[in-house]
Design a protein around this motif. Structure first.
Motif, PDB file in Angstrom:
ATOM      1  N   ASP A   1       0.827  -1.211   0.000  1.00  4.05           N
ATOM      2  CA  ASP A   1       0.000   0.000   0.000  1.00  4.05           C
ATOM      3  C   ASP A   1       0.861   1.261   0.000  1.00  4.05           C
ATOM      4  O   ASP A   1       0.424   2.331  -0.473  1.00  4.05           O
ATOM      5  N   ALA A   2       2.095   1.166   0.515  1.00  2.00           N
ATOM      6  CA  ALA A   2       2.976   2.340   0.584  1.00  2.00           C
ATOM      7  C   ALA A   2       3.684   2.613  -0.733  1.00  2.00           C
ATOM      8  O   ALA A   2       4.337   3.670  -0.882  1.00  2.00           O
ATOM      9  N   LEU A   3       3.595   1.726  -1.728  1.00  2.56           N
ATOM     10  CA  LEU A   3       4.230   1.944  -3.025  1.00  2.56           C
ATOM     11  C   LEU A   3       3.479   3.018  -3.809  1.00  2.56           C
ATOM     12  O   LEU A   3       2.324   3.341  -3.542  1.00  2.56           O
ATOM     13  N   SER A   4       4.171   3.537  -4.804  1.00  5.04           N
ATOM     14  CA  SER A   4       3.501   4.474  -5.701  1.00  5.04           C
ATOM     15  C   SER A   4       2.438   3.730  -6.503  1.00  5.04           C
ATOM     16  O   SER A   4       2.462   2.504  -6.605  1.00  5.04           O
ATOM     17  N   GLU A   5       1.523   4.483  -7.098  1.00  2.83           N
ATOM     18  CA  GLU A   5       0.411   3.840  -7.803  1.00  2.83           C
ATOM     19  C   GLU A   5       0.912   2.975  -8.951  1.00  2.83           C
ATOM     20  O   GLU A   5       0.419   1.856  -9.157  1.00  2.83           O
ATOM     21  N   ARG A   6       1.927   3.495  -9.734  1.00  5.97           N
ATOM     22  CA  ARG A   6       2.426   2.724 -10.868  1.00  5.97           C
ATOM     23  C   ARG A   6       3.169   1.477 -10.404  1.00  5.97           C
ATOM     24  O   ARG A   6       2.978   0.386 -10.953  1.00  5.97           O
ATOM     25  N   GLU A   7       3.985   1.593  -9.332  1.00 10.83           N
ATOM     26  CA  GLU A   7       4.706   0.420  -8.816  1.00 10.83           C
ATOM     27  C   GLU A   7       3.733  -0.620  -8.271  1.00 10.83           C
ATOM     28  O   GLU A   7       3.903  -1.822  -8.496  1.00 10.83           O
ATOM     29  N   ARG A   8       2.742  -0.143  -7.530  1.00 11.97           N
ATOM     30  CA  ARG A   8       1.763  -1.086  -6.977  1.00 11.97           C
ATOM     31  C   ARG A   8       0.989  -1.798  -8.091  1.00 11.97           C
ATOM     32  O   ARG A   8       0.743  -3.003  -8.024  1.00 11.97           O
ATOM     33  N   ARG A   9       0.646  -1.054  -9.147  1.00 15.83           N
ATOM     34  CA  ARG A   9      -0.094  -1.651 -10.251  1.00 15.83           C
ATOM     35  C   ARG A   9       0.732  -2.705 -10.967  1.00 15.83           C
ATOM     36  O   ARG A   9       0.232  -3.778 -11.312  1.00 15.83           O
ATOM     37  N   ILE A  10       2.012  -2.413 -11.161  1.00 13.91           N
ATOM     38  CA  ILE A  10       2.888  -3.380 -11.839  1.00 13.91           C
ATOM     39  C   ILE A  10       3.041  -4.655 -11.011  1.00 13.91           C
ATOM     40  O   ILE A  10       2.990  -5.770 -11.525  1.00 13.91           O
ATOM     41  N   VAL A  11       3.252  -4.496  -9.695  1.00 16.45           N
ATOM     42  CA  VAL A  11       3.400  -5.663  -8.815  1.00 16.45           C
ATOM     43  C   VAL A  11       2.129  -6.508  -8.822  1.00 16.45           C
ATOM     44  O   VAL A  11       2.179  -7.746  -8.911  1.00 16.45           O
ATOM     45  N   LEU A  12       0.965  -5.867  -8.745  1.00 17.99           N
ATOM     46  CA  LEU A  12      -0.289  -6.623  -8.719  1.00 17.99           C
ATOM     47  C   LEU A  12      -0.522  -7.349 -10.040  1.00 17.99           C
ATOM     48  O   LEU A  12      -0.971  -8.505 -10.034  1.00 17.99           O
TER      49      LEU A  12
END
Length: 298
Positions: free
Chosen positions: A245-256
């Protein structure tokens, strides 16, 4: 005894010996058929010679040497009675040696308490005394889980009430009907019914089913649940959620998309609008930060 068990209900009633003949033999022609004396009469006659010893023992003072000798003789001579009673409980699958020792204790009590002046035969007094000692041993010593004596006695009453009510009603009685018959609260009946599960324990390694004792026989442990391999990941997942949840939106989206959407880097690149090489660099850097954060928290 192993640490984990399954429990089964008690049955402390002695099994009556089978006095039926194993087979019938025709008598020889001209020879009258011989009939064996009744078992109780034969047993009484067997110990009739010991009756005067009880009268002599009663007349002697407690510290007399002859008194100790008579007491020992009477106990030894009546040991077959104790062993016979112990064998009546052999169906309980307890060690016969243990049953014989307990029955012998009952015999000793019977010899010490018997009063020949009352005019009763010793066996009429000894048999109930020995039976009572064995049943007390079952009641007090062999329960796998300690149960209050009140519930043990209530369980016996419930068992008797169930037998009577089943005949009267033509079906198994309910807890309320049992409580009405015994004049006790329904909650006590429920507790008394659960007592049966606290008596005998069986190891989970014991064979289940028909009791076949082979290496291929199913075990009770087979009915138990197995360890879920995902349980070990629960803690890691719970620790990872706030880090994602603490990642940036783009990083979180890529990981998911990579680990939860099962997408390739090329598919992610087209979805995000960057090159596949840039997605690879972003994943490498993001995962490195997540690993360091997980290690520091640990």
């Amino acid at each position: 005894m192993t640490a984990t068990y399954l429990c089964a209900p008690p049955d402390i009633r002695p099994r009556e010996p089978n006095l039926e003949p194993t087979g019938h033999q025709e008598p020889e022609p001209g020879v009258p058929e011989r009939r064996s004396p009744a078992p109780e009469r034969r047993r009484t006659n067997q110990y009739a010679h010991l009756t005067p010893l009880f009268a002599e023992l009663a007349r002697l003072p407690a510290g007399d040497r002859r008194s100790a000798e008579l007491r020992e003789q009477l106990i030894i001579e009546h040991l077959p009675v104790a062993k016979h009673i112990a064998q009546r409980y052999a169906h309980r699958r307890e060690l016969l040696q243990d049953l014989e020792q307990v029955a012998t204790v009952g015999l000793i009590h019977a010899v010490d308490r018997f009063n020949p002046d009352l005019g009763h035969a010793f066996l009429a007094f000894a048999v109930p005394t020995i039976n009572g000692e064995v049943q007390r041993w079952f009641r007090d010593r062999l329960w796998a889980v300690r149960v209050p004596r009140r519930l043990k006695e209530l369980h016996v009453g419930i068992t008797a009430a169930v037998a009577v009510l089943s005949q009267e009603l033509g079906r198994a009685p309910s807890s309320t009907e049992i409580a009405d018959r015994l004049d006790v609260p329904v909650t006590d009946v429920v507790d008394g019914l659960q007592v049966r599960n606290a008596y005998r324990c069986m190891s989970l390694d014991e064979s289940a089913g028909n009791g076949a004792k082979t290496s291929r026989a199913p075990r009770f442990a087979a009915a138990m649940g197995s360890l879920d391999p995902g349980v070990a990941l629960v803690e890691n997942r719970e620790s990872l959620i706030p880090l994602i949840d603490a990642l940036s939106e783009r990083e979180r989206r890529i990981v998911l998309m990579r680990f939860f959407g099962d997408m390739t880097q090329s598919q992610i690149a087209r979805e995000v609008g960057v090159s596949q090489m840039h997605v690879s660099r972003l994943l490498t850097a993001t995962l490195a930060r997540l690993r360091r954060a997980m290690t520091v928290d640990a």
